[in-house]
Design a protein around this motif. Structure first.
Motif, mmCIF file in Angstrom:
data_model
loop_
_atom_site.group_PDB
_atom_site.id
_atom_site.type_symbol
_atom_site.label_atom_id
_atom_site.label_comp_id
_atom_site.label_asym_id
_atom_site.label_seq_id
_atom_site.Cartn_x
_atom_site.Cartn_y
_atom_site.Cartn_z
ATOM 1 N N GLU A 65 -44.245 57.650 15.265
ATOM 2 C CA GLU A 65 -43.644 56.587 16.069
ATOM 3 C C GLU A 65 -44.689 55.956 16.981
ATOM 4 O O GLU A 65 -45.678 56.597 17.360
ATOM 5 C CB GLU A 65 -42.514 57.151 16.937
ATOM 6 C CG GLU A 65 -41.377 57.747 16.164
ATOM 7 C CD GLU A 65 -40.960 59.087 16.708
ATOM 8 O OE1 GLU A 65 -39.828 59.508 16.465
ATOM 9 O OE2 GLU A 65 -41.791 59.735 17.384
ATOM 10 N N CYS A 67 -41.868 53.076 13.405
ATOM 11 C CA CYS A 67 -41.961 54.429 12.870
ATOM 12 C C CYS A 67 -42.318 54.324 11.389
ATOM 13 O O CYS A 67 -41.563 53.739 10.610
ATOM 14 C CB CYS A 67 -40.651 55.169 13.056
ATOM 15 S SG CYS A 67 -40.595 56.779 12.252
ATOM 16 N N TRP A 112 -32.805 55.704 14.385
ATOM 17 C CA TRP A 112 -33.340 56.018 15.705
ATOM 18 C C TRP A 112 -32.296 56.779 16.504
ATOM 19 O O TRP A 112 -31.106 56.441 16.471
ATOM 20 C CB TRP A 112 -33.728 54.739 16.445
ATOM 21 C CG TRP A 112 -34.909 54.043 15.870
ATOM 22 C CD1 TRP A 112 -34.905 53.021 14.961
ATOM 23 C CD2 TRP A 112 -36.282 54.319 16.152
ATOM 24 N NE1 TRP A 112 -36.193 52.642 14.660
ATOM 25 C CE2 TRP A 112 -37.059 53.434 15.383
ATOM 26 C CE3 TRP A 112 -36.941 55.233 16.980
ATOM 27 C CZ2 TRP A 112 -38.451 53.437 15.422
ATOM 28 C CZ3 TRP A 112 -38.323 55.230 17.023
ATOM 29 C CH2 TRP A 112 -39.066 54.336 16.251
ATOM 30 N N HIS A 172 -31.908 58.956 20.505
ATOM 31 C CA HIS A 172 -32.570 59.169 21.787
ATOM 32 C C HIS A 172 -31.991 60.378 22.499
ATOM 33 O O HIS A 172 -30.872 60.807 22.232
ATOM 34 C CB HIS A 172 -32.554 57.909 22.665
ATOM 35 C CG HIS A 172 -31.203 57.489 23.154
ATOM 36 N ND1 HIS A 172 -30.976 56.249 23.692
ATOM 37 C CD2 HIS A 172 -30.009 58.112 23.208
ATOM 38 C CE1 HIS A 172 -29.715 56.144 24.051
ATOM 39 N NE2 HIS A 172 -29.111 57.258 23.756
ATOM 40 N N TYR A 178 -37.245 58.612 22.413
ATOM 41 C CA TYR A 178 -36.672 58.045 21.201
ATOM 42 C C TYR A 178 -37.337 58.678 19.973
ATOM 43 O O TYR A 178 -38.567 58.731 19.873
ATOM 44 C CB TYR A 178 -36.864 56.525 21.196
ATOM 45 C CG TYR A 178 -35.896 55.826 22.105
ATOM 46 C CD1 TYR A 178 -36.009 55.942 23.496
ATOM 47 C CD2 TYR A 178 -34.835 55.071 21.598
ATOM 48 C CE1 TYR A 178 -35.091 55.339 24.338
ATOM 49 C CE2 TYR A 178 -33.922 54.451 22.440
ATOM 50 C CZ TYR A 178 -34.052 54.596 23.797
ATOM 51 O OH TYR A 178 -33.138 53.993 24.641
ATOM 52 N N CYS A 180 -37.396 58.853 15.658
ATOM 53 C CA CYS A 180 -36.958 58.256 14.405
ATOM 54 C C CYS A 180 -36.700 59.365 13.392
ATOM 55 O O CYS A 180 -37.216 60.477 13.504
ATOM 56 C CB CYS A 180 -37.978 57.260 13.866
ATOM 57 S SG CYS A 180 -39.485 57.963 13.221
#
Length: 120
Positions: free
Chosen positions: A6, A22, A36, A38, A93, A95
């Motif tokens: 990422e 990503c 994605w 978080h 965050y 991915c």
């Protein structure tokens, strides 16, 4: 093995924008779903947005109208364009991607995470 890397996180003021990227690499035959997630301090990891290989998208209610997920299948890369950022968007965050390796093994991989901080 499949690796996800990422980039694009950082510090931004409320109302600002950031674009996360990503890229998946390794022994990939095909990448199907990408997404994605978080994770804020003290909270569980939550879905932000997902996108299928054909381009169908799904968003968390909290980001609808502000975030846009997209992908480049030729580059095995997924993007997250974030606008109108709020302090509550602050999180790490991650991915994710799933698909098939060259060995015909199914994979589900995660990136290492990138910090997004929204603060004045």
């Amino acid at each position: 093995q499949v690796q996800l890397v990422e980039s694009g996180g950082g510090l931004v003021q409320p109302g600002g924008s950031l674009r996360l990227s990503c890229a998946a690499s390794g022994s990939i035959l095909t990448v199907n779903g990408m997404g994605w997630y978080h994770q804020a301090p003290g909270k569980q990891r939550e879905l932000v947005a997902t996108i299928t290989r054909s381009g169908s998208t799904n968003y968390a209610d909290s980001v609808k109208g502000r975030f846009t997920i997209s992908r480049d299948n030729a580059k095995n890369t997924v993007y997250l364009q974030m606008t109108s950022l709020k302090p509550e968007d602050t999180a790490v965050y991650y991915c994710s991607a799933d698909g098939i390796e060259i060995t015909m093994k199914v994979f589900r991989s995660w990136g290492q995470g990138t910090q997004v901080t929204v603060s004045s």
